[in-house]
Design an enzyme around this catalytic site. Structure first.
Site, PDB file in Angstrom:
ATOM      1  N   SER A   8      14.991  75.317 -50.045  1.00 30.04           N
ATOM      2  CA  SER A   8      16.374  75.681 -49.732  1.00 30.04           C
ATOM      3  C   SER A   8      16.768  76.982 -50.444  1.00 30.04           C
ATOM      4  O   SER A   8      17.712  77.639 -50.043  1.00 30.04           O
ATOM      5  CB  SER A   8      17.305  74.548 -50.166  1.00 30.04           C
ATOM      6  OG  SER A   8      17.092  74.258 -51.529  1.00 30.04           O
ATOM      7  N   GLY A  40      21.273  69.990 -51.099  1.00 30.95           N
ATOM      8  CA  GLY A  40      21.451  68.678 -51.728  1.00 30.95           C
ATOM      9  C   GLY A  40      22.844  68.091 -51.592  1.00 30.95           C
ATOM     10  O   GLY A  40      23.060  66.916 -51.848  1.00 30.95           O
ATOM     11  N   ASN A  71      12.714  68.855 -52.262  1.00 33.83           N
ATOM     12  CA  ASN A  71      12.762  67.387 -52.217  1.00 33.83           C
ATOM     13  C   ASN A  71      13.760  66.896 -51.177  1.00 33.83           C
ATOM     14  O   ASN A  71      13.524  65.900 -50.501  1.00 33.83           O
ATOM     15  CB  ASN A  71      13.167  66.839 -53.580  1.00 33.83           C
ATOM     16  CG  ASN A  71      12.058  66.931 -54.600  1.00 33.83           C
ATOM     17  OD1 ASN A  71      11.365  65.963 -54.847  1.00 33.83           O
ATOM     18  ND2 ASN A  71      11.867  68.101 -55.182  1.00 33.83           N
ATOM     19  N   THR A  72      14.875  67.601 -51.058  1.00 30.57           N
ATOM     20  CA  THR A  72      15.929  67.170 -50.131  1.00 30.57           C
ATOM     21  C   THR A  72      15.411  67.238 -48.690  1.00 30.57           C
ATOM     22  O   THR A  72      15.602  66.309 -47.901  1.00 30.57           O
ATOM     23  CB  THR A  72      17.177  68.061 -50.319  1.00 30.57           C
ATOM     24  OG1 THR A  72      17.510  68.079 -51.714  1.00 30.57           O
ATOM     25  CG2 THR A  72      18.345  67.554 -49.523  1.00 30.57           C
ATOM     26  N   HIS A 183      14.127  72.654 -58.865  1.00 27.96           N
ATOM     27  CA  HIS A 183      14.584  73.462 -60.005  1.00 27.96           C
ATOM     28  C   HIS A 183      14.202  72.854 -61.357  1.00 27.96           C
ATOM     29  O   HIS A 183      14.106  73.568 -62.348  1.00 27.96           O
ATOM     30  CB  HIS A 183      16.106  73.593 -59.979  1.00 27.96           C
ATOM     31  CG  HIS A 183      16.613  74.458 -58.877  1.00 27.96           C
ATOM     32  ND1 HIS A 183      16.469  74.125 -57.555  1.00 27.96           N
ATOM     33  CD2 HIS A 183      17.268  75.652 -58.905  1.00 27.96           C
ATOM     34  CE1 HIS A 183      17.027  75.073 -56.807  1.00 27.96           C
ATOM     35  NE2 HIS A 183      17.513  76.011 -57.603  1.00 27.96           N
TER      36      HIS A 183
END
Ligand code: DGL
Length: 247
Positions: A8, A40, A71-72, A183
């Site tokens: 993202s 997110g 991950n999202t 992150h």
């Protein structure tokens, strides 16, 4: 082999860094959707829509693999992306779960999962872990860590207060923490020292490398070429990426 790395925003550089160290791919094309980060805090439909648009960005590059570092996106959009792509797409959630399974045998151990709001709500990590018999999981959405990393605040009192804000109510110190957001590896040392250094941290980038090797993807190149792109201000992304890669 040429791989695309999609995130993202800038956080996927933590995954890129592990992939560069592994030398698995000769060429990597990094694309961060910096114009629309964070994902997110968005809903499922929006995350899928943006992720499919990222596939269009990668279309001219003739990829061998796409690594979804986010991950999202891994939590919500992999199925929709795989249905549209002609190359394998690898997400970070399965890899993270596999890495935890390899590292932690005791199924009673307390495991903490930290991630964005959307990933936490999806419950992908606790569900996958529960299926494997790990039943002692706690999930905390820790979205404030994202701007800390984006601002380059990777240590110090301000970050410590944020760690305390999220972790102060934990009854038992976790045996392992899944860093369920791209992150977080950049503040891994601070997270580890908050828990007195005794916690095992699962890092998406290392987990992806472990996963690719477990699939027999072993090519070793002496040099890996990386090109950076983003949906806005690619120069800014390149500068921040270079700083993070040098850490
Ligand atoms: N890349 C996202 C993830 O790993 C974190 C930043 C965002 O919210 O977009 O979930």
């Amino acid at each position: 082999m040429r791989a695309g790395i999609f995130d993202s925003g800038i956080g996927g550089v933590s995954v890129l860094k592990s992939l560069m160290d592994s030398k698995i791919f000769a060429e990597m094309i990094y694309y961060g959707d910096t114009a629309r980060v964070p994902y997110g805090s968005k809903d499922k439909e929006t995350i899928i829509k943006y992720s499919l648009e990222a596939l269009e960005f990668f279309a001219p590059f003739e990829l061998d693999y796409l690594v979804v570092a986010c991950n999202t996106v891994s939590a919500y959009a992999l199925e929709s992306m795989r249905a549209k792509a002609s190359y394998p797409i690898i997400g970070v959630v399965d890899s993270g779960v596999l890495a935890l399974q390899n590292a932690l045998q005791d199924k009673d151990s307390p495991i903490l999962i930290i991630a964005t709001q959307a990933t936490t709500v999806s419950q992908v990590y606790p569900l996958a872990l529960n299926n494997l018999g790990y039943h002692n999981t706690t999930s905390i959405a820790t979205p404030l860590f994202v701007p800390f990393v984006e601002e380059g605040i990777l240590e110090g009192e301000f970050l410590h207060q944020c760690l305390h804000h999220y972790f102060k109510d934990l009854q038992t110190p976790p045996k392992a923490i899944i860093l369920g957001c791209t992150h977080y590896p950049f503040i891994a040392q601070e997270i580890k020292s908050y828990f007195k250094g005794e916690t095992l941290l699962i890092h998406s980038g290392e987990a992806i490398v472990e996963y690719l090797r477990s699939q027999g993807i072993y090519d070793i190149h002496h040099q890996t070429q990386v090109e950076f792109f983003s949906s806005e201000n690619s120069e800014k992304l390149k500068l921040i990426a270079q700083k993070l890669l040098a850490l």
